[in-house]
Design an enzyme around this catalytic site. Structure first.
Site, PDB file in Angstrom:
ATOM      1  N   ASP A   1      -7.098  -6.870   1.308  1.00 23.79           N
ATOM      2  CA  ASP A   1      -5.848  -7.211   1.995  1.00 23.79           C
ATOM      3  C   ASP A   1      -5.689  -8.710   2.233  1.00 23.79           C
ATOM      4  OD1 ASP A   1      -5.638  -4.392   2.237  1.00 23.79           O
ATOM      5  OD2 ASP A   1      -6.730  -4.447   4.128  1.00 23.79           O
TER       6      ASP A   1
ATOM      7  N   GLU B   1       3.996  -0.474   2.933  1.00 22.13           N
ATOM      8  CA  GLU B   1       3.137  -1.100   3.941  1.00 22.13           C
ATOM      9  C   GLU B   1       2.902  -2.560   3.553  1.00 22.13           C
ATOM     10  OE1 GLU B   1      -0.765   0.732   3.850  1.00 22.13           O
ATOM     11  OE2 GLU B   1      -0.703   0.916   1.672  1.00 22.13           O
TER      12      GLU B   1
END
Length: 538
Positions: A14, A187
């Site tokens: 991420d 997301e």
């Protein structure tokens, strides 16, 4: 220079990448591992140096009892108003209908800290990021969680204005700006303003082989005003199964001083057993989700495109104005434990390394035996990432157990349900012995049992070694540190992969670690001493 993907090896998921002047920074998720948020810096995007983690105190991060793969999800690093802004999420539930979580904000004028005490922001959803508009206003952009079983749990991207006068959100301004495409699971949003457009970058498809990144844009920040990029997605490896890196998607956009554009993304490098197809299953990512960087160009309609196609490439042209950065060539580590502070590569589970867990210095690491490796509380272990498929790691252990409930040694660990452990323990018939145990989806196996290796009387230290060879790994022991003995137990490395854990558990977001551990679930706090640790990539 060439960027060789992945640029950050091992569990570095991420990525949130920014540039400040001529320096690039990447912040990565750390989930249940402490300290929270992993930071790297570079001036060339090719070579990266590890920085101190910002969430290094329990004031900033308290994860005791967090489930595996809870904790720090998708931190967002930005720079504005002369300081660094870090938004981070602490997730307390990973399974089931609910995702109880809290989003926090901390700031620092220096990337190395100190970081301010956290401000609680909200709990609407994870993957929150902070957007600094050019008119001075700020907005929180986040995935939105919906527990209702008759709705999809990923309920679009919510934008909420953040009031810097009171350092709080204004919930009355909250609005859904994008629902993603029919791929669902939208997301990881990041918002940018470029040439009069607001560009929203968001991940979809789940962080598996169907993962992707989409881009949408709008002239305003009004509700559901964003239109998706035509001929998308922006980035995915769903249809490029032969590429050496897979799962690309969730990440962040950055420009160079010279006006070039790059995108940092998570990625995975799967391998297969000899008897498996390379397409189904696509593979096992024991190194977890790593970080890749792709070059970006803009088409004549003002949409960003990955150079080389939406699958990206393993080798990428570095920025033309890159400044050569001195950094380690691999992840090898040798630690003599001669300082009172742990090396920055070490991590602990959920809580910091304190005197309650142990101490380091004067050529030894002392770990005080606590709960088993299956616990989410009070685990006495330090561990570092697997950053190569092939490596050797070894240590020297001094331990005097008086019950089989006491164990100390070398572990390879994914989460509380997936790990192995070579350790010194006590056997009622043989006294001090060496055993190998493995937890596979929570099912524990002792591999040596009645053949546990007796430690000769008068032996002060035992040496342990693990040899990892991509698809499998094995353990060795020595009573003098020179003559090594192979133990005829070969363990499947796939059990320590995201993809294996995913088969039975929704928290599959980290990667394999190798570490040192002491267990005393009898509750007598029996200590173990470790003389050194050596991790060598092959």
């Amino acid at each position: 220079m060439k960027i060789q993907n992945p640029v950050l090896h091992g569990f570095n998921a991420d990525p949130s990448m920014i540039r400040v002047g001529d320096t690039y920074y990447i912040a990565n998720s750390t989930f249940e591992w402490f300290p929270g948020v992993r930071l790297h810096e570079s001036k060339d995007m090719v070579h990266w140096n590890l920085l101190p983690s910002p969430l290094s105190t329990t004031t900033l991060l308290d994860m005791k009892g967090n489930p595996a793969s809870g904790g720090i999800w998708a931190p967002d690093l930005t720079y504005a108003d002369g300081k660094f802004w870090l938004i981070y999420t602490d997730v307390k539930i990973t399974e089931g209908a609910f995702k109880d979580m809290t989003n926090y904000l901390t700031t620092a004028t220096d990337i190395r800290g100190p970081w301010t005490d956290p401000i609680r922001v909200n709990g609407v959803g994870f993957d929150a990021s902070l957007f600094h508009d050019d008119n001075g206003r700020k907005y929180l952009v986040q995935q939105t969680w919906d527990h209702r079983e008759y709705h999809h749990p990923f309920n679009g991207i919510t934008l909420t204005e953040f009031d810097t006068d009171i350092m709080k959100l204004r919930p009355e301004t909250a609005r859904n700006i994008y629902n993603g495409t029919k791929v669902k699971l939208v997301e990881g949003p990041h918002l940018y303003k470029i040439n009069g457009y607001y560009y929203l970058f968001a991940a979809q498809g789940g962080t598996v082989y169907t993962h992707q990144e989409v881009v949408a844009r709008s002239k305003s920040l009004d509700e559901l005003s964003f239109e998706s990029e035509p001929d998308g997605p922006f980035l995915t490896n769903f249809d490029t199964p032969d590429l050496g890196i897979q799962k690309q998607g969730h990440g962040a956009l950055v420009d160079t001083p010279g006006g070039e554009w790059y995108y940092a993304s998570l990625c995975g490098r799967p391998w297969n057993h000899e008897n498996e197809s390379a397409y189904d299953p696509r593979g096992w990512c024991t190194l977890g989700r790593e970080t890749s960087i792709q070059k970006v160009e803009w088409d004549d309609q003002g949409w960003p495109r990955i150079v080389g196609g939406h699958g990206g490439t393993v080798e990428v042209e570095a920025p033309k104005d890159a400044i050569l950065t001195d950094a380690p060539v691999d992840g090898s580590q040798h630690d003599e434990f001669d300082t009172p502070e742990l090396n920055g590569e070490w991590n602990t589970l959920r809580t910091p390394f304190t005197a309650e867990v142990g101490s380091t210095g004067d050529g030894k690491l002392t770990l005080i035996g606590k709960n088993s490796l299956a616990s989410n509380f009070d685990v006495s272990m330090i561990a570092r990432r697997w950053q190569a498929f092939d490596f050797d790691a070894e240590t020297k252990v001094k331990f005097d157990p008086f019950t089989y409930q006491q164990m100390a040694g070398l572990t390879n660990f994914y989460n509380d349900k997936h790990w192995s452990f070579i350790f010194i323990t006590w056997d009622e018939k043989k006294g001090h012995v060496i055993e190998i145990g493995e937890n596979n989806n929570g099912n524990y196996t002792s591999y040596l049992k009645d053949d546990a290796i007796a430690i000769p009387d008068g032996t002060e230290n035992v040496w342990f070694k693990v040899k990892a060879r991509k698809q499998s790994y094995s353990y060795e022991y020595s009573f003098d540190g020179q003559n090594w003995h192979e133990i005829p137990v070969t363990l499947d490395a796939a059990i320590l992969s995201d993809d294996y854990v995913l088969q039975n558990y929704g928290g599959f977001f980290t990667g394999a670690f190798v570490g040192l551990a002491a267990v005393d679930y009898a509750g007598y706090d029996q200590p173990a001493e470790f003389g050194y640790f050596d991790y060598k990539e092959l």
